[in-house]
Design an enzyme around this catalytic site. Structure first.
Site, PDB file in Angstrom:
ATOM      1  N   ASP A   1       0.845  -1.188   0.000  1.00 34.28           N
ATOM      2  CA  ASP A   1       0.000   0.000   0.000  1.00 34.28           C
ATOM      3  C   ASP A   1       0.882   1.240   0.000  1.00 34.28           C
ATOM      4  O   ASP A   1       1.814   1.345   0.797  1.00 34.28           O
ATOM      5  CB  ASP A   1      -0.913  -0.010   1.234  1.00 34.28           C
TER       6      ASP A   1
ATOM      7  N   TYR B   1       1.196   5.729  -0.546  1.00 29.64           N
ATOM      8  CA  TYR B   1       0.817   6.933   0.208  1.00 29.64           C
ATOM      9  C   TYR B   1       1.055   8.109  -0.740  1.00 29.64           C
ATOM     10  O   TYR B   1       1.793   9.022  -0.430  1.00 29.64           O
ATOM     11  CB  TYR B   1       1.738   6.988   1.439  1.00 29.64           C
TER      12      TYR B   1
ATOM     13  N   HIS C   1      -3.462  14.082   0.645  1.00 31.74           N
ATOM     14  CA  HIS C   1      -3.655  13.173   1.786  1.00 31.74           C
ATOM     15  C   HIS C   1      -2.438  13.217   2.712  1.00 31.74           C
ATOM     16  O   HIS C   1      -2.583  13.334   3.937  1.00 31.74           O
ATOM     17  CB  HIS C   1      -3.883  11.749   1.286  1.00 31.74           C
TER      18      HIS C   1
ATOM     19  N   ARG D   1       1.352  15.324  13.108  1.00 34.96           N
ATOM     20  CA  ARG D   1       2.624  15.943  13.501  1.00 34.96           C
ATOM     21  C   ARG D   1       2.516  17.458  13.321  1.00 34.96           C
ATOM     22  O   ARG D   1       3.191  18.059  12.477  1.00 34.96           O
ATOM     23  CB  ARG D   1       3.772  15.384  12.640  1.00 34.96           C
TER      24      ARG D   1
ATOM     25  N   GLU E   1     -10.250   4.157   3.669  1.00 38.03           N
ATOM     26  CA  GLU E   1      -9.345   4.847   2.762  1.00 38.03           C
ATOM     27  C   GLU E   1      -9.769   4.466   1.347  1.00 38.03           C
ATOM     28  O   GLU E   1      -9.744   3.283   0.984  1.00 38.03           O
ATOM     29  CB  GLU E   1      -7.878   4.476   3.034  1.00 38.03           C
TER      30      GLU E   1
ATOM     31  N   GLU F   1      -9.123   3.992  -2.303  1.00 36.09           N
ATOM     32  CA  GLU F   1      -7.878   3.800  -3.052  1.00 36.09           C
ATOM     33  C   GLU F   1      -8.138   3.069  -4.373  1.00 36.09           C
ATOM     34  O   GLU F   1      -9.178   2.428  -4.552  1.00 36.09           O
ATOM     35  CB  GLU F   1      -6.876   2.982  -2.227  1.00 36.09           C
TER      36      GLU F   1
ATOM     37  N   GLN G   1      -3.475   2.798  14.905  1.00 38.44           N
ATOM     38  CA  GLN G   1      -2.422   3.235  13.979  1.00 38.44           C
ATOM     39  C   GLN G   1      -1.538   4.311  14.597  1.00 38.44           C
ATOM     40  O   GLN G   1      -0.303   4.254  14.510  1.00 38.44           O
ATOM     41  CB  GLN G   1      -3.071   3.756  12.687  1.00 38.44           C
TER      42      GLN G   1
ATOM     43  N   TYR H   1       2.510   3.232  14.977  1.00 44.33           N
ATOM     44  CA  TYR H   1       3.183   3.361  13.671  1.00 44.33           C
ATOM     45  C   TYR H   1       4.620   3.871  13.725  1.00 44.33           C
ATOM     46  O   TYR H   1       5.352   3.755  12.745  1.00 44.33           O
ATOM     47  CB  TYR H   1       2.345   4.217  12.718  1.00 44.33           C
TER      48      TYR H   1
ATOM     49  N   LYS I   1      -4.147  -1.590  10.234  1.00 49.22           N
ATOM     50  CA  LYS I   1      -4.486  -1.742   8.821  1.00 49.22           C
ATOM     51  C   LYS I   1      -4.785  -3.186   8.432  1.00 49.22           C
ATOM     52  O   LYS I   1      -5.509  -3.437   7.478  1.00 49.22           O
ATOM     53  CB  LYS I   1      -3.299  -1.288   7.957  1.00 49.22           C
TER      54      LYS I   1
ATOM     55  N   THR J   1      -8.890  -5.467   4.156  1.00 48.07           N
ATOM     56  CA  THR J   1      -8.861  -4.558   3.005  1.00 48.07           C
ATOM     57  C   THR J   1      -9.855  -5.131   1.997  1.00 48.07           C
ATOM     58  O   THR J   1      -9.757  -6.316   1.662  1.00 48.07           O
ATOM     59  CB  THR J   1      -7.464  -4.500   2.368  1.00 48.07           C
TER      60      THR J   1
ATOM     61  N   THR K   1      -4.544   6.490  -0.043  1.00 52.60           N
ATOM     62  CA  THR K   1      -5.789   7.252  -0.014  1.00 52.60           C
ATOM     63  C   THR K   1      -5.788   8.328  -1.088  1.00 52.60           C
ATOM     64  O   THR K   1      -4.839   9.104  -1.196  1.00 52.60           O
ATOM     65  CB  THR K   1      -5.967   7.930   1.357  1.00 52.60           C
TER      66      THR K   1
ATOM     67  N   GLU L   1      -9.668  12.749   7.310  1.00 54.30           N
ATOM     68  CA  GLU L   1      -9.518  14.072   6.695  1.00 54.30           C
ATOM     69  C   GLU L   1     -10.858  14.800   6.597  1.00 54.30           C
ATOM     70  O   GLU L   1     -10.922  16.006   6.802  1.00 54.30           O
ATOM     71  CB  GLU L   1      -8.923  13.930   5.291  1.00 54.30           C
TER      72      GLU L   1
HETATM   73 MN    MN Z   1      -3.981   2.977   2.684  1.00 52.07          MN
END
Ligand code: MN
Length: 397
Positions: free
Chosen positions: A111, A113, A118, A127, A184, A186, A225, A229, A238, A242, A328, A342
């Protein structure tokens, strides 16, 4: 291109699409079929070829890109020329009368990113005191290896996962069902033709290896997560499930959807240059039937060709049935965001639904559907179908 099959006006499953899936007619074993309109064509019967009598697309995908092209031409011919009608008509079943299953046996699952919007949104939320993008983001498509064994067919119920997380202000973690279950939206790319170890796949060899495209819902438990992470990346937040759509749309059906990729600044390293496989797909996210977002795949920063080149540049090989998902898909504005994280800004700005109820993250009983379309030849439309899932309560702990 026209067909003798009765395809409803405006259908995105015309003879320019012809996606592949695996289906079971009533009381019969699963087999490979091609969708045309609201029907599915039994390929083993129509082409008299046992490779399509398999319960997955894998044996056919492994035959390679030249063979994919030949079969597509044969199917177009069968469905276009009236002379085949009497024989081929008997191999058609209404989609509503069959059971669709996972279209291919998933080998490895990666997967990515790759949406700039996103990645920036998540960076700002998780952060807030740093630059939203890490220094590597514009130089390589950031990704992680996922869990292929829990990639499930559209419609499979999703049981709310349990795990540990740390609540704000707490020193110690808590354990229990996730309180921040998310989606998400995708796009997934399916490898048909394998590569060899120590032989990277250059960006311009993408179409020799990638068979087609599915839609993915990369279900995510945000509280799990966020706690787990650092520093190795996504894990149990995750891996519980899926979901993928039942129809694999072949790359050949997406010719008219190819567009110029977004400009990349700085220019990436030479092995990531070129491979123009940006696609103008428009996704639609529906929560309990209501459209909450329309993410534009055209805005993705890294293309699937760049992702495949990156995935193999160290000598790692890909196998028939490998699935790599885009990450995403989010656009520049709120109505284009591909996750509830989001859309609700980490739960601080709830969605108000048409019935007046609100959502931050998913509740038990919620049903999420992700659909997509692409421009086809002329004024036509390519329908990528949809992937759906309903949230079931957590198991007792
Ligand atoms: Mn994903």
């Amino acid at each position: 291109m026209t067909t003798w099959v009765a395809v409803p006006a405006g259908s995105g499953f015309g003879v320019d699409n012809l996606p592949y899936g695996v289906y079971s007619p009533p009381g019969a074993p699963p087999r490979v079929g091609v969708r045309i309109g609201n029907h599915v064509l039994d390929l083993a019967a129509a082409l008299d070829d046992p490779v399509f009598a398999a319960p997955t697309l894998n044996p056919f995908m492994a035959q390679g890109s030249r063979r994919w092209r030949t079969v597509r031409e044969q199917v177009v011919e069968l469905l276009s020329d009236e002379r085949h009608r009497a024989r081929v008509d008997a191999a058609l079943s209404p989609v509503a009368a069959v059971v669709l299953s996972l279209p291919f046996a998933v080998a490895d699952f990666v997967d990515y990113y790759s949406s700039l919007h996103h990645a920036c949104n998540v960076g700002r939320m998780f952060r807030p005191d740093e630059e939203p993008l890490k220094p590597n983001w514009r130089h390589l498509p950031v990704g992680y290896h996922g869990r292929s064994g829990t990639v499930v067919a559209s419609g499979t119920p999703i049981v709310r996962p349990a795990g540990q997380w740390r609540a704000p202000g707490d020193d110690a973690p808590s354990f229990g069902p996730t309180r921040r279950l998310d989606i998400e939206a995708e796009v997934g790319f399916v490898v048909g033709s394998p590569s060899r170890m120590s032989q990277p796949v250059p960006v311009d060899r993408f179409a020799e290896h990638v068979f087609g495209v599915v839609l993915c819902n990369d279900w995510s438990a945000r509280d799990i997560q966020a706690w787990e992470y650092v520093p190795l990346g996504p894990y149990l937040g995750k891996s519980f499930a899926t979901s993928i759509s039942p129809w694999v749309v072949p790359l050949a059906a997406l010719d008219a959807a190819r567009i110029r990729p977004v400009a990349q600044d700085p220019e990436p390293l030479p092995y990531l240059r070129g491979g123009d496989w940006a696609l103008d797909l428009t996704l639609e996210v529906r929560l309990n039937g209501e459209v909450v977002s329309r993410p534009p795949f055209a805005d993705m920063y890294w293309t699937a060709a760049q992702q495949l080149a990156h995935m193999t540049v160290n000598g790692a090989s890909v196998r028939t049935g490998d699935l790599f998902a885009s990450g995403t898909v989010s656009g520049a504005v709120r109505e284009q965001r591909g996750s509830l994280l989001e859309l609700t800004w980490n739960g601080t700005d709830p969605l108000v639904l048409a019935d007046g109820s609100t959502r931050t993250f998913l509740e038990d009983g919620d049903m999420v559907t992700i659909a997509a379309t692409a421009p086809g030849a002329g004024a036509g439309l390519i329908d990528l179908g949809d992937v759906t899932g309903t949230i079931k309560p957590a198991r007792p702990i």
